[in-house]
Scaffold this active site. Structure first.
Site, mmCIF file in Angstrom:
data_model
loop_
_atom_site.group_PDB
_atom_site.id
_atom_site.type_symbol
_atom_site.label_atom_id
_atom_site.label_comp_id
_atom_site.label_asym_id
_atom_site.label_seq_id
_atom_site.Cartn_x
_atom_site.Cartn_y
_atom_site.Cartn_z
ATOM 1 N N GLU A 253 31.473 34.314 57.301
ATOM 2 C CA GLU A 253 32.290 33.097 56.835
ATOM 3 C C GLU A 253 33.413 32.686 58.097
ATOM 4 O OE1 GLU A 253 33.336 33.012 52.551
ATOM 5 O OE2 GLU A 253 31.024 33.121 52.115
ATOM 6 N N GLU B 79 24.443 35.604 51.083
ATOM 7 C CA GLU B 79 25.373 35.750 50.029
ATOM 8 C C GLU B 79 24.703 34.523 49.013
ATOM 9 O OE1 GLU B 79 29.739 35.925 50.384
ATOM 10 O OE2 GLU B 79 29.555 37.239 51.971
HETATM 11 O O1 AHR Z 1 31.220 37.909 47.749
HETATM 12 C C1 AHR Z 1 32.406 37.689 47.643
HETATM 13 C C2 AHR Z 1 33.034 36.871 48.910
HETATM 14 O O2 AHR Z 1 32.502 35.530 48.944
HETATM 15 C C3 AHR Z 1 32.771 37.453 49.952
HETATM 16 O O3 AHR Z 1 33.459 38.317 50.655
HETATM 17 C C4 AHR Z 1 32.884 36.094 50.848
HETATM 18 O O4 AHR Z 1 31.946 36.295 52.073
HETATM 19 C C5 AHR Z 1 32.499 35.059 50.005
HETATM 20 O O5 AHR Z 1 33.468 33.873 50.011
#
Ligand code: AHR
Length: 495
Positions: A173, A296
Site C-alpha cells: 500500500e 488483500e
Molecule cells: O489487513 C489490514 C490492513 O489493511 C493491512 O495492514 C493494510 O495493507 C490494509 O490497509
C-alpha cells in the site's frame, strides 16, 4: 428459473492454487496467540506454533502465506527478528494498537511455519521506512547458499540451507500506510528496489509491485507504463465494507436485511475492479505475463464490542461465507490474469479462517468455504455459463445464483454453486454437456444457515458447518438442484 450450462469438455486454463492463498500480519492476535504461542506455552504446540491452528490450515491445503504485513511490513526491520529470541529488540507496533512487538516471530519462525504447512512463503519487504540495502540483505540472508556475511549469519542462527523463496512484494500500500507516495514516485522506487532483489542460485523470485487501492486505475496505468518489464505481479487491494470505512463499517453480527444485500453487492464489485484493472494491464501486457495479485481482500467490519479497535477482531457469519464464495467465482472467471489472492487475515483478524480464545479454537463459516473449494486448487477451469434470476431489494437487483466448475487431474469434476438471496431458495437447472453416455455419480456438500447472522462461537462451535447435500435430481445429463436461501453447494461429479 436459473439455468446453467456446464461444458465438461471445454477447459479455460488452470486455476492457480495460489488463488486460495492467505495473509497473516503482525496485527492483533493473528501471529501472537493465533499462530505463535512459544515453545513454553501450555497450549499444545510444535516448536512454538499452536497445533490446532496448524492442523486446521493444513486441512484446507493452504497453498501460500503472505507475511509480515500489510502496513506492518513497511516498518518491519527483519534484523530485529533473527538471532536468540531473548535478545531480540522490542518495538512499538504503531499501526496496530501501539502494542509492544517482541519480535519473537521472525524470519526463521515464519519459514519454519511454511515448511510445517507445506505452503509457499510470500514475504512483503519494507520500502516505506527501509533501505535498498536492508531489503537486498534480507534476500541474501534467506536464499544465498555460499559464503557471505548474510548467509553466514543465517547459519550462525541455526539454519544451514537457504530457504526457497518464490514470492516477494516490494512494499505494501505504497499509496497509503506504505509511504503515501504518488504512483510516479513509487514506480521509480519499485524499479530501484527490485533491482537488488537478487536471484541466488536456483532461487527465482517472482517480484510483486505494490498495486492500486480499489478503483485507482491511474495507479495501475502508471505502474504498468513505467515498470511493467520489471515486475512479475502487480497487486490490488479491495475490502468488502457494507458501511463507510471511517464512519462505521457495519456490525459483523447485528445487521439488517439491507446490509446483507449491500454486502453481496459490494463483494460482486470485485468483478468490475478486476475487469477494469485487467484492461489496463492488457494494454501493456497483452500476453498476460504479469499476474494480478489480489493480496488483500475480504470483509472489513466493525470490531467486536469491547475489543481493542487496533486489533481488527470481528466475528464471521454465513454472510462472510457467501462473500468468500462470490470472490472465488469471480477469481475463477479471471483465472487467466489473477494468479494469486490472499484473504485478510488467517487468524483472529478481519475475515479469519479460525478464531482463538487462549487454548480454544473454532472454525469460521469462511473456513468451511475454503475447505469446500480446495478441490479447485490447480484444477482445469471448465466452461460454465449462467443465466441467473434476480435477487431484488428496494429497486436494486443482483444475480441470485452463480456456478463455477473445474476438472482435476483424475477427471473428477467439482461444481460449486451459490445462492446469495437471504430469503428465497432457488431452483437451478444444470445442463451437463460433454460427457459421453454412462451415468453420473454425484455427491454433494452444502453450507447454509437458518439466520443471516448464524455463526460459530466457542460455546457452540459447530452451528455453521457443511452438511451432506442430496436435494438434486439427474436425468439424461440434466441436473436440477434446489438451493436454499443463503447457501453454498459443492457437487463432486464422477463420470
Ligand atoms: O489487513 C489490514 C490492513 O489493511 C493491512 O495492514 C493494510 O495493507 C490494509 O490497509
Amino acid at each position: 428459473m436459473n439455468n446453467v450450462v456446464l461444458n465438461t469438455d471445454v477447459t479455460k486454463g488452470t486455476i492457480n492454487k495460489n488463488i486460495y492463498g492467505h495473509f497473516a500480519e503482525h496485527l492483533g492476535r493473528c501471529i501472537y496467540e493465533g499462530i505463535w504461542v512459544g515453545e513454553d506455552s501450555s497450549i499444545p504446540n510444535t516448536n512454538g506454533i499452536r497445533n490446532d491452528v496448524l492442523q486446521a490450515l493444513k486441512d484446507i491445503r493452504i497453498p501460500l502465506l503472505r507475511w509480515p504485513g500489510g502496513c506492518f511490513a513497511d516498518e518491519y526491520h527483519w534484523r530485529d527478528g533473527v538471532g536468540p529470541r531473548e535478545g531480540r529488540k522490542h518495538m512499538i507496533n504503531t499501526h496496530w494498537g501501539g502494542v509492544v512487538e517482541n519480535n519473537h516471530f521472525g524470519t526463521h519462525e515464519f519459514m519454519m511455519l511454511c515448511e510445517m504447512l507445506e505452503c509457499e512463503p510470500y514475504i512483503c519487504g519494507n520500502v516505506g521506512s527501509g533501505s535498498v540495502q536492508e531489503m537486498s540483505e534480507w534476500i541474501e540472508y534467506m536464499t544465498f547458499d555460499g559464503e557471505s556475511p548474510m548467509a553466514n549469519w543465517r547459519r550462525e542462527n541455526g539454519r544451514q540451507e537457504p530457504w526457497d523463496l518464490t514470492y516477494f512484494g516490494v512494499g505494501n500500500e505504497n499509496w497509503g500506510c506504505g509511504g503515501n507516495m504518488r504512483p510516479e514516485y513509487y514506480a521509480d522506487l519499485y524499479r530501484r528496489f527490485q533491482t537488488f532483489v537478487r536471484n541466488y542460485g536456483d532461487n527465482k523470485i517472482y517480484r510483486i509491485a505494490g498495486g492500486a487501492n480499489v478503483d485507482d486505475y491511474n495507479w495501475t496505468e502508471v505502474l504498468m507504463r513505467e515498470a511493467a518489464p520489471f515486475m512479475d505481479g502487480l497487486s490490488l487491494h479491495y475490502y468488502t465494507i457494507p458501511g463507510d470505512f471511517w464512519k462505521g463499517k457495519g456490525s459483523a453480527l447485528d445487521f439488517e436485511e439491507s446490509e446483507w444485500f449491500v454486502t453481496m453487492k459490494k463483494a460482486l464489485h470485485m468483478n468490475e475492479l478486476i475487469t477494469r484493472h485487467s484492461t489496463i494491464m492488457d494494454k501493456y501486457d497483452p500476453d498476460k505475463r504479469i499476474g494480478m495479485i489480489i493480496d488483500e481482500w475480504g470483509t472489513w467490519l466493525d470490531v467486536e464490542p469491547g475489543t481493542n479497535p487496533g486489533f481488527l477482531y470481528q466475528q464471521n457469519t454465513i454472510r462472510d461465507a457467501l462473500v468468500a464464495a462470490v470472490h472465488f467465482h469471480i477469481f475463477h472467471d479471471h483465472a487467466n490474469r489473477v494468479q494469486m489472492t490472499n484473504i485478510a487475515q488467517t487468524v483472529n483478524v478481519l475475515q479469519a479462517m479460525v478464531l482463538t480464545d487462549n487454548e480454544k479454537m473454532l472454525l469460521t463459516p469462511t473456513y468451511h468455504v475454503f475447505d469446500m473449494y480446495k478441490e479447485h486448487q490447480g484444477a482445469q477451469l471448465l466452461d460454465v455459463s449462467v443465466d441467473s434470476g434476480t435477487y431484488e431489494m428496494e429497486g436494486d437487483m443482483l444475480p441470485q445464483v452463480n456456478a463455477t466448475a473445474s476438472k482435476n487431474a483424475d477427471g473428477v469434476i467439482h461444481l460449486s454453486l451459490y445462492n446469495i438471496d437471504h430469503q428465497h431458495p432457488a431452483s437451478v437447472s444444470i445442463d451437463i454437456r460433454g460427457i459421453a453416455g454412462g451415468s453420473l455419480s454425484i455427491e454433494g456438500r452444502m453450507l447454509t444457515a437458518d439466520e443471516m447472522n448464524a455463526h460459530n462461537t466457542f460455546e457452540n462451535p459447530e452451528r455453521v458447518k457443511p452438511e451432506a447435500y442430496t436435494d438434486f435430481t439427474v436425468e439424461n445429463g440434466q441436473l436440477t438442484a434446489q438451493l436454499p436461501n443463503m447457501s453454498i453447494i459443492q457437487l463432486t461429479i464422477h463420470s
